[in-house]
Write an enzyme that holds these catalytic residues in place. Structure first.
Site, PDB file in Angstrom:
ATOM      1  N   PRO A 177       0.793  -1.239   0.000  1.00  0.00           N
ATOM      2  CA  PRO A 177       0.000   0.000   0.000  1.00  0.00           C
ATOM      3  C   PRO A 177       0.822   1.284   0.000  1.00  0.00           C
ATOM      4  CG  PRO A 177      -0.074  -1.068   2.142  1.00  0.00           C
ATOM      5  CD  PRO A 177       0.563  -2.039   1.205  1.00  0.00           C
ATOM      6  N   ASN A 178       0.309   2.221  -0.765  1.00  0.00           N
ATOM      7  CA  ASN A 178       0.827   3.591  -0.868  1.00  0.00           C
ATOM      8  C   ASN A 178       2.115   3.714  -1.685  1.00  0.00           C
ATOM      9  OD1 ASN A 178      -1.250   4.779   0.878  1.00  0.00           O
ATOM     10  ND2 ASN A 178      -0.261   3.609   2.493  1.00  0.00           N
ATOM     11  N   ARG A 211       5.096  10.974  -2.479  1.00  0.00           N
ATOM     12  CA  ARG A 211       4.786  10.603  -1.091  1.00  0.00           C
ATOM     13  C   ARG A 211       6.010  10.816  -0.201  1.00  0.00           C
ATOM     14  NH1 ARG A 211       4.745   4.449   1.196  1.00  0.00           N
ATOM     15  NH2 ARG A 211       4.025   4.970   3.269  1.00  0.00           N
ATOM     16  N   TYR A 230      11.183   8.851   1.314  1.00  0.00           N
ATOM     17  CA  TYR A 230      11.194   7.840   0.251  1.00  0.00           C
ATOM     18  C   TYR A 230      11.857   8.300  -1.050  1.00  0.00           C
ATOM     19  CZ  TYR A 230       7.915   5.601   3.426  1.00  0.00           C
ATOM     20  OH  TYR A 230       7.333   5.031   4.533  1.00  0.00           O
ATOM     21  N   ASN A 235       7.984  -5.822  -0.856  1.00  0.00           N
ATOM     22  CA  ASN A 235       7.888  -4.617  -0.031  1.00  0.00           C
ATOM     23  C   ASN A 235       6.422  -4.495   0.351  1.00  0.00           C
ATOM     24  OD1 ASN A 235       7.825  -2.200   1.248  1.00  0.00           O
ATOM     25  ND2 ASN A 235       8.975  -1.059  -0.318  1.00  0.00           N
ATOM     26  N   ALA A 244       3.220  -0.873   4.836  1.00  0.00           N
ATOM     27  CA  ALA A 244       2.717  -0.894   6.219  1.00  0.00           C
ATOM     28  C   ALA A 244       2.234  -2.278   6.656  1.00  0.00           C
ATOM     29  CB  ALA A 244       1.591   0.125   6.366  1.00  0.00           C
ATOM     30  N   GLU A 302      12.542  -9.655   1.918  1.00  0.00           N
ATOM     31  CA  GLU A 302      11.859  -8.443   2.399  1.00  0.00           C
ATOM     32  C   GLU A 302      12.652  -7.216   1.928  1.00  0.00           C
ATOM     33  OE1 GLU A 302      12.133  -8.036   6.657  1.00  0.00           O
ATOM     34  OE2 GLU A 302      10.498  -6.573   6.729  1.00  0.00           O
ATOM     35  N   HIS A 304      12.703  -2.820   1.802  1.00  0.00           N
ATOM     36  CA  HIS A 304      12.186  -1.502   2.182  1.00  0.00           C
ATOM     37  C   HIS A 304      13.112  -0.419   1.649  1.00  0.00           C
ATOM     38  CE1 HIS A 304       9.326  -3.343   4.887  1.00  0.00           C
ATOM     39  NE2 HIS A 304      10.312  -4.061   5.391  1.00  0.00           N
ATOM     40  N   ARG A 346      13.116   4.113  12.441  1.00  0.00           N
ATOM     41  CA  ARG A 346      11.957   5.012  12.428  1.00  0.00           C
ATOM     42  C   ARG A 346      11.081   4.761  13.674  1.00  0.00           C
ATOM     43  NH1 ARG A 346       9.303   4.734   6.689  1.00  0.00           N
ATOM     44  NH2 ARG A 346       8.189   6.513   7.587  1.00  0.00           N
TER      45      ARG A 346
END
Ligand code: DQA
Length: 143
Positions: A10-11, A18, A23, A75, A78, A99, A101, A108
């Site tokens: 998502p996103n 964004r 990012y 990825n 969230a 995984e 990111h 964070r």
């Protein structure tokens, strides 16, 4: 030729605009383009997808197993930090899932420190911006 699924959650469709301070300015299409170049060098075929829906990611992980892909780069955005369904799917498909990111979630907010995806992933590459995908593809090629 071996295929690698690259699944984005998502996103991530909003990359480029964004939160660029986190990012960066590259869009998801830009990241797909650099992955295509790298995959060709590694003699891999990629299938690059994005969805905002958790169940779609689960379905695509199942499809990766049915299609006997070499590996999956995931990825989950969230959903990384919330989704037991993704953890179960990764365990169920018995394929190497890497995984990925852009940012480093461990540096964070605390709620990003837990990764359900990471509990079952074969490896994690994070914090390198779009280069995270490239390093993850190199890892997939070595499998
Ligand atoms: C992300 C990190 C996640 O914590 C966040 O929810 C995202 C993007 C990354 O690529 O840095 O949406 O997966």
């Amino acid at each position: 030729m071996d295929t690698v699924f690259i699944l984005n959650g998502p996103n991530l469709n909003l990359l480029g605009t964004r939160e660029p301070e986190i990012y960066g300015h590259q869009s998801l299409a830009d990241i797909e383009a650099i992955c295509e170049v790298k995959a060709a060098q590694l003699n891999l075929e990629i299938d690059f997808r994005q969805t905002n829906h958790e169940g779609q990611l689960v379905d695509w992980l199942h499809e990766a197993r049915e299609r006997r892909t070499k590996a999956v780069l995931l990825n989950a955005a969230a959903y990384t930090h919330t989704s037991i369904a993704l953890l179960d799917a990764i365990k169920a498909i018995e394929l190497p899932v890497i995984e990925v990111h852009l940012s480093n979630p461990e540096e964070r907010e605390e709620f990003r420190h837990l990764s359900y995806v990471g509990m079952a992933a074969a490896a994690t590459v994070q914090g390198l911006g779009p280069q995270s995908y490239i390093v993850a593809l190199e890892k997939a090629a070595e499998l």
